[in-house]
Design an enzyme around this catalytic site. Sequence first.
Site, PDB file in Angstrom:
ATOM      1  N   CYS A  97       0.759  -1.242  -0.050  1.00 40.63           N
ATOM      2  CA  CYS A  97       0.200   0.040  -0.063  1.00 40.63           C
ATOM      3  C   CYS A  97       0.895   1.242  -0.036  1.00 40.63           C
ATOM      4  O   CYS A  97       1.522   1.465  -1.059  1.00 40.63           O
ATOM      5  CB  CYS A  97      -0.997  -0.035   1.105  1.00 40.63           C
ATOM      6  SG  CYS A  97      -2.461   0.743   0.810  1.00 40.63           S
ATOM      7  N   ARG A 140     -12.705   6.344  -1.186  1.00 37.71           N
ATOM      8  CA  ARG A 140     -11.653   5.354  -0.842  1.00 37.71           C
ATOM      9  C   ARG A 140     -11.874   4.021  -1.672  1.00 37.71           C
ATOM     10  O   ARG A 140     -13.186   3.513  -1.889  1.00 37.71           O
ATOM     11  CB  ARG A 140     -11.332   5.004   0.358  1.00 37.71           C
ATOM     12  CG  ARG A 140     -10.803   6.341   1.269  1.00 37.71           C
ATOM     13  CD  ARG A 140     -10.774   5.903   2.632  1.00 37.71           C
ATOM     14  NE  ARG A 140      -9.305   5.030   2.460  1.00 37.71           N
ATOM     15  CZ  ARG A 140      -7.950   5.671   2.744  1.00 37.71           C
ATOM     16  NH1 ARG A 140      -7.806   6.815   2.550  1.00 37.71           N
ATOM     17  NH2 ARG A 140      -6.983   4.778   2.956  1.00 37.71           N
ATOM     18  N   HIS A 151      -3.881  -5.893   2.214  1.00 39.41           N
ATOM     19  CA  HIS A 151      -3.676  -5.999   3.511  1.00 39.41           C
ATOM     20  C   HIS A 151      -4.583  -7.325   3.741  1.00 39.41           C
ATOM     21  O   HIS A 151      -4.924  -7.951   2.907  1.00 39.41           O
ATOM     22  CB  HIS A 151      -4.547  -4.910   4.440  1.00 39.41           C
ATOM     23  CG  HIS A 151      -3.958  -3.443   4.127  1.00 39.41           C
ATOM     24  ND1 HIS A 151      -2.853  -2.935   4.591  1.00 39.41           N
ATOM     25  CD2 HIS A 151      -4.670  -2.344   3.558  1.00 39.41           C
ATOM     26  CE1 HIS A 151      -2.613  -1.781   4.052  1.00 39.41           C
ATOM     27  NE2 HIS A 151      -3.812  -1.547   3.189  1.00 39.41           N
TER      28      HIS A 151
HETATM   29  N1  GLN Z   1      -2.266   6.613   2.437  1.00 42.79           N
HETATM   30  C1  GLN Z   1      -2.195   5.840   1.287  1.00 42.79           C
HETATM   31  C2  GLN Z   1      -3.732   5.817   0.809  1.00 42.79           C
HETATM   32  O1  GLN Z   1      -4.659   6.155   1.229  1.00 42.79           O
HETATM   33  C3  GLN Z   1      -1.939   4.339   1.681  1.00 42.79           C
HETATM   34  C4  GLN Z   1      -2.762   3.764   2.646  1.00 42.79           C
HETATM   35  C5  GLN Z   1      -2.388   2.433   3.326  1.00 42.79           C
HETATM   36  O2  GLN Z   1      -1.316   2.265   3.293  1.00 42.79           O
HETATM   37  N2  GLN Z   1      -3.625   1.482   3.435  1.00 42.79           N
HETATM   38  O3  GLN Z   1      -3.638   5.340  -0.374  1.00 42.79           O
END
Ligand code: GLN
Length: 215
Positions: free
Chosen positions: A94, A129, A193
Site C-alpha cells: 500500500c 476510497r 492488507h
Molecule cells: N495513505 C495511502 C492511501 O490512502 C496508503 C494507505 C495504506 O497504506 N493503507 O492510499
Amino acid sequence: MKVLRICHLYGNLMNTYGDNGNLLMLQYYGQQAGLTVQTTLVSIGDEFNAEDFDLVFFGGGQDYEQKIVSQDIQRLQPEIKKFIENDGVFLAICGGFQLLGQYYINAAGDRLQGLGILPHYTERQINSRFIGDIEIFDEENQQTYLGFENHNGVTFLGDCLKPLGKVISGHGNNNQDKTEGVHYKNTFGSYFHGPLLVRNEWLAHHLISLATQQI
Ligand code: GLN
C-alpha cells in the site's frame, strides 16, 4: 546455520491494518526453512546498506506518517535502488508500494515525492476510497491471491511494469485497467492488507525461497 537478514523499513510508522503480520509470516517460514532470522528496524535517521539485508519489508501507512517517511527516505534512495536492482527480495504494501514509485498525491492534495525506483505513480480520489475484499490472479505463477484493500491512492503502472496480478473482483491499482500491485525482479508491491502473506501462504513461501537463493 544460514542467517536470513530482514529489514523492516519504517516499521514503526508504516504498519496499517495488521501489515506487520507479513513480517511474522516471513520470520515463521524462515525458521521453518531452517534459517536463523534477524530482523532490523530501519527508520527515521537510520542508515540502510543494500549489502546488509536479504529481504526488505515496507508496510502501508496513513497519509500523516507517509508524508514524514517520504521526506526521510530520500536519503536512502541510492541504496534501496541498488538492493532492488541487485535482485534483493522486497515486499511493499500500500503506502510502501506507492513510495517506490514516482509520486503520491495524498487525500489533501499534497504531492509526496516517491523514491522513483519504479515508474508507477499515484493520484488521489476526491472524497472516496477503494475499500473491500479483493481477489486477483497471478498468471505467471498460476496463483489466486485474496486480500482486503483500503486506499485513497489510484496507481498507474505505465507500459513497462507488470502487475502482481489481474483483478478478478475488487478495485486494485486504479479500478480501470484490472491491474493489482507490481512485480519487478524480486520486488513485489501490493495494495493487499489481510495481511497479504497470512492469507496467501504460497507467496510467503515464494519470498523465503527467493531470499534463500541470495544467501
Ligand atoms: N495513505 C495511502 C492511501 O490512502 C496508503 C494507505 C495504506 O497504506 N493503507 O492510499
